[in-house]
Motif scaffolding. Structure first.
Motif, PDB file in Angstrom:
ATOM      1  N   MET B   1       0.844  -1.192   0.000  1.00  0.00           N
ATOM      2  CA  MET B   1       0.000   0.000   0.000  1.00  0.00           C
ATOM      3  C   MET B   1       0.884   1.248   0.000  1.00  0.00           C
ATOM      4  SD  MET B   1      -2.641   1.197   2.943  1.00  0.00           S
ATOM      5  CE  MET B   1      -1.391   2.077   3.860  1.00  0.00           C
ATOM      6  N   THR B   2       0.562   2.206  -0.862  1.00  0.00           N
ATOM      7  CA  THR B   2       1.337   3.440  -0.887  1.00  0.00           C
ATOM      8  C   THR B   2       0.595   4.522  -0.115  1.00  0.00           C
ATOM      9  OG1 THR B   2       1.705   2.809  -3.157  1.00  0.00           O
ATOM     10  CG2 THR B   2       2.712   4.846  -2.425  1.00  0.00           C
ATOM     11  N   ARG B   3       1.288   5.228   0.707  1.00  0.00           N
ATOM     12  CA  ARG B   3       0.670   6.396   1.351  1.00  0.00           C
ATOM     13  C   ARG B   3       1.669   7.539   1.443  1.00  0.00           C
ATOM     14  NH1 ARG B   3      -0.052   5.117   7.730  1.00  0.00           N
ATOM     15  NH2 ARG B   3      -0.534   7.320   7.726  1.00  0.00           N
ATOM     16  N   LYS B   4       1.104   8.726   1.512  1.00  0.00           N
ATOM     17  CA  LYS B   4       1.907   9.937   1.538  1.00  0.00           C
ATOM     18  C   LYS B   4       1.847  10.537   2.935  1.00  0.00           C
ATOM     19  CE  LYS B   4       2.567  12.734  -2.489  1.00  0.00           C
ATOM     20  NZ  LYS B   4       2.052  13.599  -3.483  1.00  0.00           N
ATOM     21  N   ILE B   5       2.972  10.989   3.443  1.00  0.00           N
ATOM     22  CA  ILE B   5       2.956  11.651   4.754  1.00  0.00           C
ATOM     23  C   ILE B   5       3.663  12.992   4.651  1.00  0.00           C
ATOM     24  CG2 ILE B   5       3.614  11.484   7.171  1.00  0.00           C
ATOM     25  CD1 ILE B   5       3.853   8.588   6.920  1.00  0.00           C
ATOM     26  N   GLU B   6       3.041  13.997   5.203  1.00  0.00           N
ATOM     27  CA  GLU B   6       3.719  15.294   5.272  1.00  0.00           C
ATOM     28  C   GLU B   6       4.178  15.548   6.693  1.00  0.00           C
ATOM     29  OE1 GLU B   6       1.315  18.386   3.625  1.00  0.00           O
ATOM     30  OE2 GLU B   6       1.309  17.412   1.665  1.00  0.00           O
ATOM     31  N   ILE B   7       5.402  15.999   6.802  1.00  0.00           N
ATOM     32  CA  ILE B   7       5.922  16.283   8.136  1.00  0.00           C
ATOM     33  C   ILE B   7       6.144  17.770   8.261  1.00  0.00           C
ATOM     34  CG2 ILE B   7       7.731  15.777   9.794  1.00  0.00           C
ATOM     35  CD1 ILE B   7       8.336  13.308   8.112  1.00  0.00           C
ATOM     36  N   THR B  20       7.896  15.727   2.568  1.00  0.00           N
ATOM     37  CA  THR B  20       6.826  14.812   2.171  1.00  0.00           C
ATOM     38  C   THR B  20       7.465  13.491   1.784  1.00  0.00           C
ATOM     39  OG1 THR B  20       5.751  16.727   1.206  1.00  0.00           O
ATOM     40  CG2 THR B  20       4.774  14.595   0.729  1.00  0.00           C
ATOM     41  N   ILE B  21       6.982  12.417   2.395  1.00  0.00           N
ATOM     42  CA  ILE B  21       7.530  11.111   2.025  1.00  0.00           C
ATOM     43  C   ILE B  21       6.408  10.222   1.495  1.00  0.00           C
ATOM     44  CG2 ILE B  21       9.543  11.057   3.536  1.00  0.00           C
ATOM     45  CD1 ILE B  21       7.847   9.548   5.581  1.00  0.00           C
ATOM     46  N   GLU B  22       6.774   9.338   0.620  1.00  0.00           N
ATOM     47  CA  GLU B  22       5.829   8.360   0.128  1.00  0.00           C
ATOM     48  C   GLU B  22       6.277   6.999   0.627  1.00  0.00           C
ATOM     49  OE1 GLU B  22       4.500   7.944  -4.175  1.00  0.00           O
ATOM     50  OE2 GLU B  22       4.811  10.115  -3.925  1.00  0.00           O
ATOM     51  N   LEU B  23       5.353   6.306   1.270  1.00  0.00           N
ATOM     52  CA  LEU B  23       5.696   5.010   1.846  1.00  0.00           C
ATOM     53  C   LEU B  23       5.038   3.890   1.065  1.00  0.00           C
ATOM     54  CD1 LEU B  23       5.173   5.571   5.680  1.00  0.00           C
ATOM     55  CD2 LEU B  23       7.330   5.402   4.464  1.00  0.00           C
ATOM     56  N   ASP B  26       6.237  -0.096   4.737  1.00  0.00           N
ATOM     57  CA  ASP B  26       6.814   0.853   5.692  1.00  0.00           C
ATOM     58  C   ASP B  26       8.144   1.422   5.187  1.00  0.00           C
ATOM     59  OD1 ASP B  26       8.078  -1.520   5.863  1.00  0.00           O
ATOM     60  OD2 ASP B  26       7.965  -1.705   8.050  1.00  0.00           O
ATOM     61  N   VAL B  27       8.358   1.346   3.893  1.00  0.00           N
ATOM     62  CA  VAL B  27       9.629   1.832   3.350  1.00  0.00           C
ATOM     63  C   VAL B  27       9.411   3.085   2.493  1.00  0.00           C
ATOM     64  CG1 VAL B  27      11.585   1.238   1.871  1.00  0.00           C
ATOM     65  CG2 VAL B  27      10.601  -0.491   3.371  1.00  0.00           C
ATOM     66  N   ASN B 474       6.854   3.737  12.706  1.00  0.00           N
ATOM     67  CA  ASN B 474       5.535   4.271  13.003  1.00  0.00           C
ATOM     68  C   ASN B 474       5.282   5.533  12.177  1.00  0.00           C
ATOM     69  OD1 ASN B 474       3.249   5.396  14.065  1.00  0.00           O
ATOM     70  ND2 ASN B 474       4.121   5.790  16.103  1.00  0.00           N
ATOM     71  N   PRO B 475       4.488   5.400  11.124  1.00  0.00           N
ATOM     72  CA  PRO B 475       4.262   6.553  10.239  1.00  0.00           C
ATOM     73  C   PRO B 475       3.657   7.756  10.965  1.00  0.00           C
ATOM     74  CG  PRO B 475       3.451   4.523   9.240  1.00  0.00           C
ATOM     75  CD  PRO B 475       3.803   4.194  10.658  1.00  0.00           C
TER      76      PRO B 475
END
Ligand code: SF4
Lengths: 312, 502
Positions: B1-7, B20-23, B26-27, B474-475
């Motif tokens: 599953m791909t997900r985007k996280i903004e920090i 911004t990372i795309e996971l 968990d990688v 932990n995203p």
């Protein structure tokens, strides 16, 4: 009684924060401890994950979390065209966050010249402004009539950077609930009712108008090198830096970094003059009297100064 | 599953940074780093008097303002075609390196180590110790670092009047003329700092540390004694291993350094030009070291919020107008993308170690490649080289009388650049002067190199690349991302660019 502090960095260099780390007796951790101030948020100090950060903001903005001191470092960036998009927080203009926080605080403190008067970028494309002043004019970001919950306007602590003792001193003063006397530019009298010139080790040279024409000389830098010591309010030469020295003592002209018009549009390192007499004279002085006085003083200058056979 | 996280906001970073990372699972499979503030600094410079950069550019950055001053003064040395006397060069070097010492330990103890006190590490046996030592403002090591970095900065107040934001370096030298008494005071302050560094940070004296020349040496060093184990360096090495810092943050493996300032007099000619530098500049890629030539540096704005004229340009040709519209999904940062011979490169203490062929770091690079661990290790041990260098500069200045300033005369060259090694790495000012006014001022800061966005070929910037492949436990609290980015000592206040008024 426990107080709380929230520190926000806007359009600035972080220099006021790093100056603050030079606070001594007490040092920074001791200062906050002895004043019983809890740092809710400081971008350089806080360890809070994303969820806790947003929770904190929500609590402060809803009033659930009491906010005593809101410290703003750096100018409020409004450009381009008033949108604030040149400085974003969470994808939104940071200026909106400043406005919201300002409504919750007992005291709003503008730390440094950029936050106080706009500083760098006040004339530029980023449309920067100070919290309650834009250069010499009252108004700025929050408007002329703004008062924080305590009833005080924004407290300005200009300086580029602000001297660390002023930051610690102002917080101590406010915690003690003693009245804080402010100048017309809303800065505490204690530190801003004195000229930078006061305490400079070149005072004797100034007195007898023994002038520095080039760098690395012994002499006063007011007449040629653009020193703003007699034209700027601030305690550099009283408090000193690291209790040791100051720019003017080592031979760097004062650039008037506490003034609302800093950085001035005219060249640094040069004195603007009319027939050899500085265009801008020490505050409150009559031009004719000053010229007569300086002429006589120069004639009376002792040899040891004229030959620069003194320490500085 | 791909997900985007903004920090965002990423705290304990100088200035504003959004990652911004795309996971995938968990990688991290992709990363973008964006500077979110534009201050338009270079723009303030256009049309101003030649010397004004000495006052304005230090104000770009509150933690490395002396380095900006050094770069600005060096560019002017070139404009005025003036050769700085040795004593002035020593004062410049003493102050720049003092600022570096300050920076490295504020970075390590105030900005980097506190991530180890995150509750995510609660189960680690060393956790209680880490909290005791590195909790913000409270930790025992943090408090010491606050005191010691303040004390060492007194050297800059003595020689330059204040810190930060003084302007004591000028074309032709420095304005201050320190007495021997003042220089002795500097020596005393440095010696105090050295004692703290040996006792608290290393847990051994500088000589013992310098004998650590390979990875195997490091392993035996840490086992050698309780004081090594329990020094800050010892704690860092042990906890970083637990947190897996040696496995993350690899990057491209390209490095750039402008070289550390000069020390001894090489010849009779008592000038800066005749000095032997502590480390030389260079570019390292593909396991090959080459000498550094500033003509190979370009900046690309294809992914930055600036209008571009198509190709990437050398800073003397650099033009930038902010807030370009069009290609909205392409552009994501206020930072430009500096490249060396078209390649991204990381800069900072690790780059310095690699380019100066430091045996310990070369050994690590060859065995394991770069990592977040190695980057921070370089920062923590850089003082072991810097302290003796400052010592020598002070001693040299005391032992012979000399000049601190020579009249700089008139401007002879339209072009001038100042390249210095700042605390975070390679810093350059490129300045054009026309009719006695600044006509263009372009600055490339260390963080501009490290935080660079993609270029026209889609090649990621150094820490974007370093993030790819990172496993995130932990995203919701992606600590690994923080470790990687912080290992570069990010300073986003520095990345700002300006429009060109022509
Ligand atoms: S150098 Fe500046 S501060 Fe010092 S005496 Fe002269 S005018 Fe005053």
């Amino acid at each position: 009684m426990k107080r709380t502090l929230f520190w926000l960095q806007c359009g600035g260099c972080g220099g006021d924060t790093w100056s603050m780390f030079n606070i001594e007796s007490p040092n920074l951790p001791e200062l906050f401890k002895s004043l019983d101030i809890e740092i809710l948020w400081h971008p350089t100090i806080s360890v809070k994950n994303r969820a806790d950060q947003s929770q904190l903001l929500e609590d402060v903005l809803s009033g659930r979390q009491q906010l005593d001191f809101l410290c703003i470092e750096g100018a409020i960036i409004r450009g381009p065209r008033g949108t604030g998009l040149y400085d974003l927080a969470n994808g939104k203009p940071k200026k909106d966050l400043v406005a919201a926080l300002t409504r919750q605080a007992q005291y709003v403190i503008a730390v440094g010249t950029c936050a106080s008067f706009g500083g760098f970028g006040a004339d530029g494309e980023i449309e920067a402004t100070g919290m309650q002043f834009l250069k010499w004019d009252k108004g700025g970001f929050v408007g002329e009539s703004f008062q924080s919950k305590s009833g005080l306007p924004v407290i300005n602590l200009p300086g580029c950077p602000c001297h660390y003792d002023i930051i610690g001193g102002t917080l101590s003063q406010l915690v003690s609930d003693a009245p804080l006397d402010l100048t017309e530019h809303q800065s505490p009298m204690e530190w801003y009712n004195i000229m930078v010139h006061q305490g400079c080790t070149r005072n004797e040279y100034h007195e007898y108008r023994v002038e520095d024409k080039g760098f690395g000389e012994k002499g006063c830098m007011f007449f040629h090198l653009g020193c703003h010591g007699p034209l700027a309010h601030g305690p550099c030469n009283k408090l000193l830096w690291h209790r040791r020295s100051s720019k003017t003592r080592v031979g760097v002209p004062c650039f008037g970094c506490t003034r609302p018009d800093f950085p001035q549009p005219y060249p640094f390192f040069e004195t603007r003059n009319i027939e050899g007499i500085p265009l801008e004279l020490p505050e409150g002085i009559n031009r004719a009297h000053y010229m007569a006085y300086k002429g006589m003083a120069a004639a009376a200058a002792p040899r040891r100064l004229k030959t620069r056979k003194t320490g500085i | 599953m791909t997900r985007k996280i903004e920090i965002y906001p990423m705290n304990r970073v100088e200035g504003d940074l959004e990652i911004t990372i795309e996971l995938e699972d968990d990688v991290v499979i992709d990363a973008r780093s964006a500077g979110t503030m534009y201050r338009g600094f270079e723009n303030f410079m256009v049309g101003r008097a030649p010397l004004d950069g000495l006052v304005i550019t230090p104000r770009i950055c509150g933690i490395c303002s002396t380095s900006h001053l050094y770069a600005a003064a060096s560019a002017l040395d070139m404009h005025f075609n003036v050769d700085v006397p040795c004593h002035a060069a020593w004062v410049r070097n003493i102050t720049a390196m003092t600022e570096m010492l300050q920076n490295d330990f504020r970075q390590a103890f105030l900005l980097f180590m506190p991530d180890f006190t995150d509750t995510a590490y609660e189960e680690e046996p060393l956790y209680a110790d880490m909290v005791k030592r590195y909790a913000p403002l409270e930790g025992s090591s943090v408090r010491q670092a606050i005191d010691e970095t303040r004390r060492i900065l007194e050297i800059i107040s003595i020689l330059g009047g204040q810190w930060p934001h003084s302007s004591f370096m000028v074309p032709g030298g420095v304005v201050s003329m320190p007495s021997n008494n003042e220089l002795n005071r500097c020596a005393y302050l440095l010696n105090n700092f050295k004692q703290w560094y040996e006792h608290q940070v290393l847990g051994c004296n500088l000589e013992r540390w310098q004998a650590v020349q390979t990875k195997a040496d490091l392993i035996s060093w840490i086992k050698e004694s309780e004081t090594h184990l329990k020094s800050d360096l010892g704690y860092f090495i042990r906890f970083a291993a637990k947190a897996g810092l040696h496995k993350i943050g690899k990057g491209h493996g390209n490095f750039i350094s402008f070289g550390m300032p000069g020390l001894e007099i090489e010849s009779e000619r008592q000038t800066r030009v005749g000095q032997i530098p502590l480390t030389v500049g260079g570019f390292f890629s593909d396991n090959r070291l080459s000498s550094m030539n500033q003509e190979n540096i370009t900046e690309d704005v294809s992914h930055s919020w600036f209008a571009s004229s198509g190709t990437s340009q050398h800073p003397y040709q650099g033009q930038s107008s902010p807030y370009a519209t069009g290609s909205e999904d392409l552009r994501y940062s206020w930072a430009k993308a500096p490249r060396y011979k078209g390649m991204p490169a990381e800069t900072g203490p690790l780059a310095e170690m690699v380019i100066s062929s430091n045996p310990l770091f070369i050994d690590f690079i060859q065995l394991d490649g770069p990592s977040a661990f190695l980057r921070e290790l370089a920062r923590l041990v850089r003082a072991a080289t810097v302290i003796p260098a400052v010592e020598r500069c002070i001693k040299n200045a005391i032992s012979t009388p000399g000049q601190y300033y020579i009249d700089h005369g008139e401007i002879e060259n339209q072009l001038g650049h100042g390249l210095v090694e700042a605390p975070r790495g390679a810093l350059g000012h490129w300045v054009k002067i026309k009719d006695n006014k600044i006509s263009s001022y372009q600055i490339i800061t260390p963080t501009a190199w490290n935080a660079s966005p993609r270029d026209a070929d889609g090649v990621r910037g150094p820490w974007e690349e370093a993030l790819v492949g990172t496993r995130v436990k932990n995203p919701e609290n992606p600590l690994e991302i923080h470790h990687v980015v912080r290992s570069f000592d990010p300073c986003l206040v520095c990345t700002v660019h300006a429009i060109d008024l022509r």
